[in-house]
Design an enzyme around this catalytic site. Structure first.
Site, short mmCIF file in Angstrom:
data_model
loop_
_atom_site.label_atom_id
_atom_site.label_comp_id
_atom_site.label_asym_id
_atom_site.label_seq_id
_atom_site.Cartn_x
_atom_site.Cartn_y
_atom_site.Cartn_z
N GLU A 126 -27.90 0.43 46.06
CA GLU A 126 -26.95 1.48 46.66
C GLU A 126 -27.25 2.85 46.57
O GLU A 126 -27.32 3.85 47.33
CB GLU A 126 -25.72 1.36 45.59
CG GLU A 126 -25.18 0.11 45.55
CD GLU A 126 -25.76 -0.79 44.45
OE1 GLU A 126 -26.92 -0.96 44.29
OE2 GLU A 126 -25.05 -1.51 43.68
N CYS B 199 -24.73 2.70 39.24
CA CYS B 199 -24.36 3.03 40.62
C CYS B 199 -22.89 3.34 40.95
O CYS B 199 -22.85 4.37 41.68
CB CYS B 199 -24.51 1.49 41.68
SG CYS B 199 -26.44 1.22 41.62
N LEU C 251 -53.24 -23.58 38.14
CA LEU C 251 -52.02 -22.84 38.10
C LEU C 251 -51.76 -21.46 38.33
O LEU C 251 -51.36 -20.77 37.79
CB LEU C 251 -51.35 -23.15 36.62
CG LEU C 251 -51.36 -24.60 36.25
CD1 LEU C 251 -50.73 -24.74 34.89
CD2 LEU C 251 -50.64 -25.48 37.28
N THR D 113 -51.02 -33.66 32.26
CA THR D 113 -51.45 -32.96 33.55
C THR D 113 -52.76 -31.97 33.38
O THR D 113 -53.60 -31.99 34.00
CB THR D 113 -50.32 -32.12 34.17
OG1 THR D 113 -49.28 -32.85 34.22
CG2 THR D 113 -50.74 -31.70 35.69
N ASP E 3 -55.78 -33.32 35.23
CA ASP E 3 -56.02 -32.79 36.52
C ASP E 3 -56.89 -31.54 36.27
O ASP E 3 -57.54 -30.96 36.92
CB ASP E 3 -54.81 -32.15 37.21
CG ASP E 3 -54.05 -33.63 37.75
OD1 ASP E 3 -54.53 -34.69 37.60
OD2 ASP E 3 -52.89 -33.30 38.04
N CYS F 58 -23.14 -1.82 39.81
CA CYS F 58 -23.27 -1.81 38.49
C CYS F 58 -22.80 -0.78 37.72
O CYS F 58 -22.69 0.43 38.64
CB CYS F 58 -24.68 -1.95 37.85
SG CYS F 58 -25.70 -0.57 38.20
N ARG G 12 -45.13 -20.99 44.83
CA ARG G 12 -45.46 -20.15 43.67
C ARG G 12 -45.33 -18.50 43.62
O ARG G 12 -45.53 -17.91 42.62
CB ARG G 12 -46.93 -20.69 43.44
CG ARG G 12 -47.03 -22.09 42.97
CD ARG G 12 -48.41 -22.41 42.62
NE ARG G 12 -48.54 -23.56 41.86
CZ ARG G 12 -49.81 -24.09 41.71
NH1 ARG G 12 -50.89 -23.65 42.05
NH2 ARG G 12 -49.78 -25.36 41.23
C1 AOF Z 1 -26.91 -3.07 41.43
N1 AOF Z 1 -27.89 -3.07 42.62
O1 AOF Z 1 -29.70 -3.11 43.36
C2 AOF Z 1 -29.18 -4.11 41.29
C3 AOF Z 1 -28.36 -4.23 40.33
O2 AOF Z 1 -31.97 -2.39 34.54
P1 AOF Z 1 -31.30 -2.01 35.77
O3 AOF Z 1 -30.68 -0.55 35.43
O4 AOF Z 1 -32.00 -2.09 37.03
O5 AOF Z 1 -29.92 -2.94 35.87
C4 AOF Z 1 -30.26 -4.43 36.09
C5 AOF Z 1 -28.90 -5.06 36.20
O6 AOF Z 1 -28.34 -4.23 37.03
C6 AOF Z 1 -29.02 -6.37 36.70
O7 AOF Z 1 -29.20 -7.51 35.40
C7 AOF Z 1 -27.98 -6.67 37.41
O8 AOF Z 1 -26.82 -6.98 36.67
C8 AOF Z 1 -28.00 -5.29 38.01
N2 AOF Z 1 -28.67 -5.38 39.26
N3 AOF Z 1 -27.06 -3.90 40.34
O9 AOF Z 1 -25.72 -2.47 41.15
C9 AOF Z 1 -29.07 -3.50 42.56
N4 AOF Z 1 -30.74 -4.63 41.25
ZN ZN Z 2 -26.75 -0.42 40.14
#
Ligand code: AOF
Ligand code: ZN
Length: 362
Positions: free
Chosen positions: A54, A86, A206, A198, A202, A77, A186
């Protein structure tokens, strides 16, 4: 397709640009339309610690965001983590409406981002393309709620469901095309795990080869009896990421020399209780921010993970050959198939990849 659907679709596509790079954060995309309905800003979350989607979209939109609509693949968030909330910036930018695909299951967000926006008289609509948004972040959604990584059980079998020749080391079943697909997978996960047998039989490296990967890959060996040798090739790949040997407390005491030797070659020893050792190991990996773990064998590790219902996704590569009486059976493939909620089949040269999510964890 409605106007909202079209913009959310674009936000989902933007989110996917972060594939393999955002962990332990989710992939998130955002689109802003101005008061005249034109797209004025876009953004996606590139990597943990960097600005949220955002914020990047708001920066590109500048003053054109005033009176506009924000389309976001995850609830914005409202907490201060590695970056600021945000919601504050959305409010400050003068956005009038926010369309959210799915709520953020992070316990410190979980609906309060939406509430905060509504308290500021912003119209919020939730649920557009929600399934696609959740599918994109299957690993994050499991990890943030359960504290453990999303577990992918991966195996290559012959037509009759055998994974190797009895008593033989390293039975090559799949084609190069399937192998390069595996290396691609991966590149996206946080960790690869195998059982000690393994490593002994093997002697695998990894590592993620033939693909670009610029973040460490955690390698895990489940080794209750501490049988893995410090001279295994795996310990020569420390530069690719941490190497964790999971064992029990009792074994650590009995084998203190072995513990020291393994530490000397760069292994981290994780000690877990005897009972529910895998459950504990997964929680410890979760604390190390491993959100997605692919378990490549062997049979006993697969069996235990399956029995204890820790498997979230199954990936079976089936090669067009039979091992006959020489073959060693993997788990009962029919029983595994019965528990898969969604099944996708992909042709990879001569091989087939059958992939599905286990219903009890979805
Ligand atoms: C959003 N927009 O692009 C993302 C979100 O440590 P921070 O500040 O980056 O927060 C991480 C948390 O924010 C993550 O665990 C998830 O809940 C949220 N991610 N939120 O609004 C974003 N990447
Ligand atoms: Zn955010």
């Amino acid at each position: 397709m409605t106007v909202d659907e079209r913009h959310m679709q674009q936000a989902l596509q933007l989110a996917a640009n972060g594939r393999g790079r955002t962990s332990p954060n989710p992939m998130v995309g955002a689109v802003i339309t101005g008061s005249d309905g034109q797209v004025v800003g876009t953004g996606y979350h590139e990597s943990a610690g960097g600005p949220h989607a955002e914020i990047r979209a708001l920066r590109t939109a500048g003053e054109f965001a005033v009176g506009g609509t924000l389309y976001c693949t995850l609830e914005p968030c409202c907490h201060r983590g590695r970056t600021g909330p945000c919601t504050e910036e959305i409010v400050a930018a003068g956005i009038r409406r926010v369309v959210v695909s799915t709520l953020d299951p992070n316990p410190i967000v979980q609906g309060s981002g939406v509430e905060t926006l509504r308290r500021h008289r912003i119209v919020v609509d939730v649920g557009l393309h929600a399934n696609a948004a959740r599918d994109l972040n299957f690993a994050f959604f499991t990890w943030i709620v359960k504290g453990r990584p999303f577990v992918i059980m991966k195996v290559a079998t012959s037509l009759e469901g055998c994974f190797s020749r009895k008593g033989h080391s390293r039975t090559k079943l799949t084609s190069e095309m399937a192998d390069s697909h595996v290396h691609g997978l991966r590149a996206e996960v946080d960790g690869i795990a195998v059982g000690s047998k393994t490593v002994i039989v093997d002697d695998p490296l990894l590592t993620a080869r033939y693909v670009s990967r610029d973040r460490p890959l955690t390698r895990v060996v489940f080794d209750r009896r501490l049988r893995v040798s410090p001279s295994a090739r795996l310990f020569g790949t420390r530069s690719a990421g941490p190497i964790i040997v999971v064992t029990t407390e009792a074994q650590c005491e009995r084998e203190s020399d072995r513990v020291r030797q393994l530490r000397d070659v760069g292994a981290d020893i994780e000690v877990v209780p005897e009972a529910d050792d895998l459950g504990w190991a997964l929680q410890k990996l979760g604390k190390r921010e491993v959100t997605c773990l692919v378990v490549e064998g062997g049979k006993s590790v697969h069996h235990a993970l399956w029995r204890d219902r820790y498997v979230d996704r199954v990936q079976m590569f089936i090669a067009p050959m039979r091992l006959g009486v020489d073959g060693e059976q993997w788990l009962n493939r029919d029983l595994v198939m019965k528990e898969l909620a969604t099944v996708r089949v992909t042709n990879l040269g001569p091989d087939v990849l059958v992939e599905g999510d286990v219903h009890w964890n979805h």
